[in-house]
Structures are given as C-alpha cells and as structure tokens.
Design a protein around this motif. Structure first.
Motif, PDB file in Angstrom:
ATOM      1  N   UNK A 261       1.084  -1.129  -0.074  1.00 34.83           N
ATOM      2  CA  UNK A 261      -0.041  -0.034  -0.139  1.00 34.83           C
ATOM      3  C   UNK A 261       1.060   1.379  -0.591  1.00 34.83           C
ATOM      4  N   UNK A 262       2.206   1.068   0.751  1.00 31.79           N
ATOM      5  CA  UNK A 262       2.324   2.431  -0.031  1.00 31.79           C
ATOM      6  C   UNK A 262       3.546   1.967   0.137  1.00 31.79           C
ATOM      7  N   UNK A 263       4.216   1.583  -0.400  1.00 30.78           N
ATOM      8  CA  UNK A 263       5.294   0.735  -1.765  1.00 30.78           C
ATOM      9  C   UNK A 263       6.465   2.261  -0.360  1.00 30.78           C
ATOM     10  N   UNK A 264       6.643   1.914   0.425  1.00 30.24           N
ATOM     11  CA  UNK A 264       7.781   3.068   0.478  1.00 30.24           C
ATOM     12  C   UNK A 264       8.633   1.624   1.007  1.00 30.24           C
ATOM     13  N   UNK A 337       9.246 -14.833  -5.045  1.00 25.87           N
ATOM     14  CA  UNK A 337       9.342 -13.007  -5.242  1.00 25.87           C
ATOM     15  C   UNK A 337      10.625 -13.131  -4.835  1.00 25.87           C
ATOM     16  N   UNK A 338      11.731 -11.857  -6.182  1.00 26.70           N
ATOM     17  CA  UNK A 338      12.118 -11.585  -6.635  1.00 26.70           C
ATOM     18  C   UNK A 338      12.839 -10.100  -5.468  1.00 26.70           C
ATOM     19  N   UNK A 339      13.933 -10.158  -5.114  1.00 28.14           N
ATOM     20  CA  UNK A 339      15.154  -9.460  -4.524  1.00 28.14           C
ATOM     21  C   UNK A 339      15.112  -8.054  -5.070  1.00 28.14           C
ATOM     22  N   UNK A 340      15.905  -6.991  -4.975  1.00 23.33           N
ATOM     23  CA  UNK A 340      15.198  -6.574  -3.208  1.00 23.33           C
ATOM     24  C   UNK A 340      13.059  -6.158  -3.776  1.00 23.33           C
ATOM     25  N   UNK A 344       9.718  -5.080  -5.740  1.00 27.24           N
ATOM     26  CA  UNK A 344       8.806  -5.998  -5.957  1.00 27.24           C
ATOM     27  C   UNK A 344       7.505  -4.266  -5.385  1.00 27.24           C
ATOM     28  N   UNK A 345       7.739  -3.913  -4.576  1.00 25.85           N
ATOM     29  CA  UNK A 345       6.187  -3.179  -4.250  1.00 25.85           C
ATOM     30  C   UNK A 345       6.708  -1.969  -5.327  1.00 25.85           C
ATOM     31  N   UNK A 356       3.183 -10.657  -8.094  1.00 25.16           N
ATOM     32  CA  UNK A 356       4.436 -11.971  -7.474  1.00 25.16           C
ATOM     33  C   UNK A 356       3.604 -11.273  -5.320  1.00 25.16           C
ATOM     34  N   UNK A 357       4.010 -10.219  -5.481  1.00 25.57           N
ATOM     35  CA  UNK A 357       3.812  -9.922  -3.964  1.00 25.57           C
ATOM     36  C   UNK A 357       2.187 -10.275  -3.572  1.00 25.57           C
TER      37      UNK A 357
END
Length: 388
Positions: A261-264, A337-340, A344-345, A356-357
């Motif tokens: 939600x925040x992409x933070x 889920x791929x790093x970092x 991903x967000x 993916x998340x």
C-alpha cells in the motif's frame, strides 16, 4: 502464472505432501502431536541459538579488528542466523515464552525501526543513543530504552544489529553499504560507543534466545513445555492461533500488505540488508513445518512425526489435503518473490513484482481461512487470530 512458477509449485507439492513425509503409520493422538510440535520447537530454537552464537563470534571478531572482510563475515553470519530464527515465528501469538507477558520478543525482532533512535542517519550526524554521551551503554539501559516513547524506538534485537552492520539503504538495487570505518577510532565520531553498543545488543539477543530455548527443552518439570504438552485441546488451539495469526495478520498483513500500500522502503521488514524476501519464505516455511510435523535441522537431519495434518485427516481428509496444498502453494509463491523486496513493491497494479507479492498475500489469506476450518474440524472454534 509463469511456467517456472508452475514447476516450483509442483515441486513443492512433491516435497511437502509426499505420503512418506506426512502420513503417520496410524492415526496420531493429540498427545503425540503436541510432543512432536514441542520437539520441533525445541530443535528450531536450538538451531537459531547456535546460529546466533556463530553471529556473535563473527561480530566479536569484527569489533576487535574492524575491516571490510570482518564486516562482511559479520553480515553473512547475521543472514545465516535469520534463516533459522524466522522459522520460529510460527510459535508466536499465543502467549508462549517468546511473546507472553514479559516475553522478550519486543527486544528480539521488533520493527519497523526508527534508525535515528540508535545512531546517526543522513542529515542527522548527532542523532541516536550512540551519539548521546549522557547515555551509558549497558544492557539494563538498552532494555529500558527499547520502544520507550514509541513502538518504532527500537533499541535492540535483530534489526538494530542489522542497521549497525549495513547502515541505511540508499541503493535501489542492493542493501545498505555501511563502511567498517564507522567502527574505527579516529575515522568516525563515537566509533568506540558504536562498537560497544553493537556488542551489548548482540549479547542481549543471544541471551534472550537462550532463555526462550530453555523453556522448550524436554525433561524439565517447571518450564513452559512441561505444561504445554499436558494441555490437550487447549494447546492445539494455541498452535492454530499461532499459525493463523502469522499467516494473516503478521505476514500477509503487516509485512506485505502495508508495504504494497505504501510502496515505502521503511515498511520493509529487513530493510537495511534487503533480506525481506528470505524472511517471507522462512515465515511461510515455519507454518508448513508445524502443519506437517516436519523440520529440517541445521545439520540437514529431517525430523518427521505426528502432525496437525494427520489429526485433521482423521476428521476430514479432503480438508486436510486442501489445507496442505494451500500451505505448500504459499511457500512456493513466497520463493518466487524476487529481491530486493523494496523494488518488488514499486509500480502499478500490473507490475510483475507487485503481482508476485499480491499472489503470496492472497494465498496466505486463504490458508488462514483453511486453518480456521481445520481447527473447527477438531472441535476448536474459539480462535482469536491477530488481524492486520
């Protein structure tokens, strides 16, 4: 869904649902399931403690002689130790020795962390307890300051150690890049206090883990395990509360939906080291461990015994199979889920990383519902799960 992920899901089903791994020779008793659960908890806390002791040795070596190589060794030891600790989070959320009244969990793994509470950050060179000469650095004072004045005022635990080893993360494609020079007298302000602080919180973490591990040792008449194994249906209820709460409230909710939600980056679980993707995998794996009565130890030995799945299978075979498939799917999706994680967000709804998340979140939410249904099949209806 990509072909590779289909293959991963299929492989996960083979590994986690093979009858040779999850089917008991005869229907298990509640007592045998509680004993197997306790054995797994004991083993995984012991593995976590031993890995934390290895990290402690690496950090001690770094403190004694700071260098780029010693710092890298300390970081690797932190990452290695997290692999085992995070799997133990499946034993939380029901008032056990880790997070019951006066339990040490807030000192062990509290997050998100306001890093300026501990040390200097960009634009605030004098911030933090380390740079406050009036603050005496010792165990009692660090404990007293942990979460004082706010939940993000975290002074100890995995993430405080992580911040001191990696520093703030300003790199879009990798973790923080703190210099070893921050711990060298004459090269950075308060380097001696930084070394001292890192030593104190590392030793505190190890001691807290050792205390929790003692509560699950077999053969002791007065520890938590002794009462838990005699708890019957109430102890089963606690196991289901732990699994369901981690699935929905903590992992899907606090650790993934909030960041989506925040992409933070600040809402990322292990934001300094970029280890969040592994935290998610190991939380999901910890849930699978408990459901299947199975745990792979640090030395590669596999423990297998009577499980929740076996109990539910007696009552409702189809439900047991459906829940197993859902939990297996969650582990596979977490591994995709791929790093970092902080990359991903980012983006819109159709961004591949966000999809993916979100797929992992959706699977975890569904498995929490399946776990509630599985508990009900055993006559357990009084579940109070942690909600996001």
């Amino acid at each position: 869904m990509k072909r590779g992920l289909h293959a991963l899901l299929a492989l996960g089903m083979v590994l986690l649902t093979s009858p040779h791994l999850v089917s008991a020779a005869s229907p298990p008793s509640t007592a045998s399931v509680l004993t197997q659960y306790s054995d797994i908890v004991d083993a995984s806390y012991e593995d976590s403690l031993q890995a934390a002791l290895a990290m402690q040795r690496a950090i001690d070596a770094f403190i004694a002689a700071p260098s780029t190589e010693a710092l890298q060794a300390a970081k690797k030891a932190w990452l290695d130790a997290r692999e085992f600790y995070v799997q133990t989070e499946a034993y939380r959320f029901y008032g056990g020795p880790i997070d019951g009244e006066n339990g040490p969990e807030p000192r062990i793994n509290a997050w998100p962390m306001d890093e300026s509470y501990v040390d200097s950050v960009k634009g605030r060179i004098d911030s933090g307890l380390i740079n406050n000469p009036r603050f005496v650095i010792n165990r009692a004072n660090v404990i007293a300051q942990n979460e004082r004045g706010g939940e993000e005022n975290i002074a100890s635990g995995w993430h405080a150690i992580e911040f001191l080893l990696w520093g703030q993360d300003f790199n879009d494609n990798g973790p923080g890049d703190r210099s070893y020079a921050d711990f060298v007298d004459g090269k950075a302000p308060n380097a001696d206090r930084r070394r001292q602080y890192l030593k104190v919180i590392t030793d505190l973490l190890v001691d807290d883990l050792a205390g929790v591990a003692r509560e699950w040792k077999a053969g002791r008449k007065s520890n938590y395990r002794a009462q838990f194994e005699n708890g019957g249906t109430e102890s089963l209820r606690k196991i289901f509360v732990g699994l369901g709460s981690l699935s929905r409230g903590e992992l899907a909710g606090e650790r993934m939906e909030v960041a989506l939600a925040s992409q933070d980056q600040e809402d990322e679980h292990s934001c300094f080291s970029d280890n969040t993707h592994r935290d998610i995998v190991n939380d999901a794996l910890g849930i699978a461990n408990v459901w299947l009565g199975r745990y792979k130890r640090a030395d590669g030995a596999v423990m297998q015994g009577p499980s929740l799945r076996d109990l539910v299978e007696k009552a409702d075979p189809a439900l047991a199979e459906r829940t197993t498939r859902q939990i297996t799917k969650s582990v596979a999706l977490a591994r995709a889920i791929q790093p970092p994680f902080d990359r991903e967000i980012i983006g819109g709804r159709e961004a591949p990383g966000r999809q993916r998340i979100q797929a992992t979140v959706d699977s975890l939410v569904q498995q929490s519902k399946d776990l509630v249904e599985a508990a009900a099949a055993l006559g357990i209806t009084r579940l109070t799960l942690v909600q996001p």
